[in-house]
Write a protein that holds these residues in place. Structure first.
Motif, PDB file in Angstrom:
ATOM      1  N   LYS A  73      -5.358  -3.288  10.180  1.00 26.23           N
ATOM      2  CA  LYS A  73      -6.427  -2.863   9.246  1.00 26.23           C
ATOM      3  C   LYS A  73      -6.617  -3.880   8.138  1.00 26.23           C
ATOM      4  CE  LYS A  73      -8.066   1.178   6.791  1.00 26.23           C
ATOM      5  NZ  LYS A  73      -7.835   2.566   6.501  1.00 26.23           N
ATOM      6  N   PHE A  74      -5.535  -4.435   7.637  1.00 25.80           N
ATOM      7  CA  PHE A  74      -5.639  -5.421   6.562  1.00 25.80           C
ATOM      8  C   PHE A  74      -6.181  -6.757   7.051  1.00 25.80           C
ATOM      9  CE2 PHE A  74      -3.034  -2.631   3.977  1.00 25.80           C
ATOM     10  CZ  PHE A  74      -3.636  -2.806   2.743  1.00 25.80           C
ATOM     11  N   LYS A  75      -6.043  -7.036   8.340  1.00 26.60           N
ATOM     12  CA  LYS A  75      -6.551  -8.296   8.892  1.00 26.60           C
ATOM     13  C   LYS A  75      -8.070  -8.263   9.072  1.00 26.60           C
ATOM     14  CE  LYS A  75      -4.749 -11.260  11.144  1.00 26.60           C
ATOM     15  NZ  LYS A  75      -4.584 -12.669  10.865  1.00 26.60           N
ATOM     16  N   GLN A  76      -8.644  -7.077   9.116  1.00 24.13           N
ATOM     17  CA  GLN A  76     -10.092  -6.936   9.361  1.00 24.13           C
ATOM     18  C   GLN A  76     -10.907  -7.213   8.115  1.00 24.13           C
ATOM     19  OE1 GLN A  76     -10.432  -2.988  10.987  1.00 24.13           O
ATOM     20  NE2 GLN A  76      -9.685  -3.630  12.963  1.00 24.13           N
ATOM     21  N   GLN A 135       5.432  11.340   9.052  1.00 24.63           N
ATOM     22  CA  GLN A 135       6.384  10.395   9.611  1.00 24.63           C
ATOM     23  C   GLN A 135       5.714   9.026   9.666  1.00 24.63           C
ATOM     24  OE1 GLN A 135       9.444  10.833  13.079  1.00 24.63           O
ATOM     25  NE2 GLN A 135       7.441  10.710  13.960  1.00 24.63           N
ATOM     26  N   ILE A 136       6.486   8.007   9.382  1.00 28.26           N
ATOM     27  CA  ILE A 136       5.980   6.645   9.533  1.00 28.26           C
ATOM     28  C   ILE A 136       6.728   6.032  10.707  1.00 28.26           C
ATOM     29  CG2 ILE A 136       7.581   5.595   7.883  1.00 28.26           C
ATOM     30  CD1 ILE A 136       3.881   4.662   8.211  1.00 28.26           C
ATOM     31  N   THR A 137       5.986   5.348  11.564  1.00 26.78           N
ATOM     32  CA  THR A 137       6.576   4.746  12.753  1.00 26.78           C
ATOM     33  C   THR A 137       6.219   3.267  12.794  1.00 26.78           C
ATOM     34  OG1 THR A 137       4.637   5.134  14.133  1.00 26.78           O
ATOM     35  CG2 THR A 137       6.272   6.914  14.025  1.00 26.78           C
ATOM     36  N   CYS A 138       6.859   2.561  13.680  1.00 25.51           N
ATOM     37  CA  CYS A 138       6.519   1.149  13.869  1.00 25.51           C
ATOM     38  C   CYS A 138       5.042   1.000  14.210  1.00 25.51           C
ATOM     39  CB  CYS A 138       7.374   0.541  14.976  1.00 25.51           C
ATOM     40  SG  CYS A 138       9.109   0.384  14.537  1.00 25.51           S
ATOM     41  N   ARG A 139       4.528   1.886  15.032  1.00 25.49           N
ATOM     42  CA  ARG A 139       3.117   1.811  15.419  1.00 25.49           C
ATOM     43  C   ARG A 139       2.209   1.967  14.202  1.00 25.49           C
ATOM     44  NH1 ARG A 139       2.360   4.845  20.293  1.00 25.49           N
ATOM     45  NH2 ARG A 139       3.179   2.924  21.109  1.00 25.49           N
ATOM     46  N   GLN A 140       2.538   2.887  13.315  1.00 27.40           N
ATOM     47  CA  GLN A 140       1.721   3.076  12.104  1.00 27.40           C
ATOM     48  C   GLN A 140       1.767   1.826  11.229  1.00 27.40           C
ATOM     49  OE1 GLN A 140       0.831   5.835  14.023  1.00 27.40           O
ATOM     50  NE2 GLN A 140      -0.308   5.840  12.140  1.00 27.40           N
ATOM     51  N   LEU A 141       2.900   1.174  11.196  1.00 30.18           N
ATOM     52  CA  LEU A 141       3.017  -0.062  10.423  1.00 30.18           C
ATOM     53  C   LEU A 141       2.150  -1.159  11.035  1.00 30.18           C
ATOM     54  CD1 LEU A 141       6.852   0.056   9.780  1.00 30.18           C
ATOM     55  CD2 LEU A 141       5.041   0.475   8.106  1.00 30.18           C
ATOM     56  N   VAL A 151      15.088   9.138   4.719  1.00 26.06           N
ATOM     57  CA  VAL A 151      13.708   9.613   4.670  1.00 26.06           C
ATOM     58  C   VAL A 151      12.913   8.766   3.686  1.00 26.06           C
ATOM     59  CG1 VAL A 151      14.398  11.966   5.258  1.00 26.06           C
ATOM     60  CG2 VAL A 151      14.154  11.318   2.857  1.00 26.06           C
ATOM     61  N   ALA A 152      11.621   8.896   3.783  1.00 26.24           N
ATOM     62  CA  ALA A 152      10.734   8.203   2.849  1.00 26.24           C
ATOM     63  C   ALA A 152       9.972   9.240   2.035  1.00 26.24           C
ATOM     64  CB  ALA A 152       9.749   7.326   3.616  1.00 26.24           C
ATOM     65  N   HIS A 153       9.507   8.826   0.873  1.00 22.70           N
ATOM     66  CA  HIS A 153       8.639   9.637   0.026  1.00 22.70           C
ATOM     67  C   HIS A 153       7.218   9.120   0.246  1.00 22.70           C
ATOM     68  CE1 HIS A 153       6.595  11.074  -3.578  1.00 22.70           C
ATOM     69  NE2 HIS A 153       7.496  12.049  -3.557  1.00 22.70           N
ATOM     70  N   PRO A 154       6.221   9.987   0.231  1.00 28.27           N
ATOM     71  CA  PRO A 154       4.856   9.547   0.541  1.00 28.27           C
ATOM     72  C   PRO A 154       4.290   8.498  -0.414  1.00 28.27           C
ATOM     73  CG  PRO A 154       4.857  11.795  -0.279  1.00 28.27           C
ATOM     74  CD  PRO A 154       6.279  11.416  -0.036  1.00 28.27           C
ATOM     75  N   ASN A 155       4.845   8.355  -1.602  1.00 21.34           N
ATOM     76  CA  ASN A 155       4.330   7.372  -2.546  1.00 21.34           C
ATOM     77  C   ASN A 155       5.090   6.052  -2.518  1.00 21.34           C
ATOM     78  OD1 ASN A 155       2.330   9.148  -3.415  1.00 21.34           O
ATOM     79  ND2 ASN A 155       3.718  10.100  -4.870  1.00 21.34           N
ATOM     80  N   GLU A 156       6.026   5.916  -1.569  1.00 22.48           N
ATOM     81  CA  GLU A 156       6.758   4.654  -1.453  1.00 22.48           C
ATOM     82  C   GLU A 156       5.828   3.548  -0.969  1.00 22.48           C
ATOM     83  OE1 GLU A 156      10.884   4.224   0.034  1.00 22.48           O
ATOM     84  OE2 GLU A 156      10.678   6.380   0.427  1.00 22.48           O
ATOM     85  N   ASP A 157       6.214   2.340  -1.260  1.00 21.44           N
ATOM     86  CA  ASP A 157       5.464   1.159  -0.825  1.00 21.44           C
ATOM     87  C   ASP A 157       5.726   0.920   0.655  1.00 21.44           C
ATOM     88  OD1 ASP A 157       5.417  -1.888  -0.287  1.00 21.44           O
ATOM     89  OD2 ASP A 157       4.237  -1.638  -2.123  1.00 21.44           O
ATOM     90  N   ILE A 158       4.673   0.768   1.427  1.00 28.41           N
ATOM     91  CA  ILE A 158       4.794   0.616   2.878  1.00 28.41           C
ATOM     92  C   ILE A 158       5.585  -0.635   3.268  1.00 28.41           C
ATOM     93  CG2 ILE A 158       2.600  -0.588   3.239  1.00 28.41           C
ATOM     94  CD1 ILE A 158       2.254   1.193   5.752  1.00 28.41           C
ATOM     95  N   VAL A 159       5.473  -1.687   2.482  1.00 29.18           N
ATOM     96  CA  VAL A 159       6.206  -2.921   2.780  1.00 29.18           C
ATOM     97  C   VAL A 159       7.709  -2.691   2.601  1.00 29.18           C
ATOM     98  CG1 VAL A 159       6.567  -5.321   2.099  1.00 29.18           C
ATOM     99  CG2 VAL A 159       4.242  -4.394   2.211  1.00 29.18           C
ATOM    100  N   ASP A 160       8.089  -2.008   1.536  1.00 30.96           N
ATOM    101  CA  ASP A 160       9.505  -1.710   1.311  1.00 30.96           C
ATOM    102  C   ASP A 160      10.079  -0.858   2.435  1.00 30.96           C
ATOM    103  OD1 ASP A 160       9.365  -3.109  -1.082  1.00 30.96           O
ATOM    104  OD2 ASP A 160       9.092  -1.297  -2.300  1.00 30.96           O
ATOM    105  N   VAL A 209       0.836  -1.188   0.000  1.00 27.37           N
ATOM    106  CA  VAL A 209       0.000   0.000   0.000  1.00 27.37           C
ATOM    107  C   VAL A 209       0.875   1.243   0.000  1.00 27.37           C
ATOM    108  CG1 VAL A 209      -1.951  -1.076   1.191  1.00 27.37           C
ATOM    109  CG2 VAL A 209      -0.171   0.017   2.516  1.00 27.37           C
ATOM    110  N   ASN A 210       0.271   2.339  -0.336  1.00 30.17           N
ATOM    111  CA  ASN A 210       0.955   3.615  -0.407  1.00 30.17           C
ATOM    112  C   ASN A 210       1.236   4.135   1.005  1.00 30.17           C
ATOM    113  OD1 ASN A 210       1.209   6.576  -0.661  1.00 30.17           O
ATOM    114  ND2 ASN A 210       0.806   6.137  -2.817  1.00 30.17           N
ATOM    115  N   LEU A 211       2.445   4.572   1.239  1.00 29.73           N
ATOM    116  CA  LEU A 211       2.868   5.073   2.547  1.00 29.73           C
ATOM    117  C   LEU A 211       2.018   6.264   2.997  1.00 29.73           C
ATOM    118  CD1 LEU A 211       5.121   4.738   4.703  1.00 29.73           C
ATOM    119  CD2 LEU A 211       6.375   6.460   3.438  1.00 29.73           C
ATOM    120  N   ARG A 212       1.605   7.086   2.067  1.00 32.40           N
ATOM    121  CA  ARG A 212       0.820   8.278   2.387  1.00 32.40           C
ATOM    122  C   ARG A 212      -0.444   7.929   3.190  1.00 32.40           C
ATOM    123  NH1 ARG A 212       1.045  13.261  -0.252  1.00 32.40           N
ATOM    124  NH2 ARG A 212       2.145  12.299  -2.007  1.00 32.40           N
ATOM    125  N   ASP A 213      -0.984   6.735   2.947  1.00 30.26           N
ATOM    126  CA  ASP A 213      -2.217   6.332   3.620  1.00 30.26           C
ATOM    127  C   ASP A 213      -2.020   6.015   5.098  1.00 30.26           C
ATOM    128  OD1 ASP A 213      -3.587   6.555   1.199  1.00 30.26           O
ATOM    129  OD2 ASP A 213      -3.138   4.470   0.669  1.00 30.26           O
TER     130      ASP A 213
END
Length: 133
Positions: free
Chosen positions: A130-133, A118-124, A85-94, A5-9
């Motif tokens: 969310k995907f498990k639901q 910012q992306i954190t471990c908690r956001q991951l 740093v990350a770009h907002p369109n990067e893949d969250i898994v990567d 999924v897109n990191l921006r989300d």
């Protein structure tokens, strides 16, 4: 389990931040009040210039006690070289895989040179739940 999924989300928009000239004690208050392990450091134009962690703050406090001096300002203790740093369109898994590989709990998200999140471990973990639901 987790699809790409897109990191921006999942990034935290408008993460806690401090200025490089802020007093380290004020930065510690931001960290403790926000219940986070570190903050992004930005200049007057919202450009990311560093990251300040709890460990950096502890180093500042112990140094001040040892030297019987003031704690100083954020720029003296922040990590500023080779910031990843990350770009907002990067893949969250990567991004998650790279954070694990580099043993980092957070990654600033930058677009056009400006800190936008910012992306954190908690956001991951939230993304996985969310995907498990």
């Amino acid at each position: 389990m987790l699809q790409s999924v897109n990191l921006r989300d999942y990034m935290l928009p408008n993460p806690a931040k401090v200025h490089p000239e802020d007093n380290i004690m004020d930065a510690m208050k931001v960290i403790t009040d926000s219940r986070i392990s570190g903050v992004c450091v930005v200049d007057d134009d919202a450009n990311l210039v560093g990251i300040l962690s709890e460990m950096d703050c502890l180093r500042a406090i112990l140094g001040a006690v040892y030297n019987n001096s003031n704690t100083g300002v954020v720029r003296e203790y922040m990590a500023k070289d080779n910031l990843v740093v990350a770009h907002p369109n990067e893949d969250i898994v990567d991004v998650a895989q790279d954070m694990l590989k580099k043993n980092k709990r957070r990654r600033p998200v930058v677009e056009n040179g400006k800190l936008i999140g910012q992306i954190t471990c908690r956001q991951l973990l939230i993304a996985v739940v969310k995907f498990k639901q």
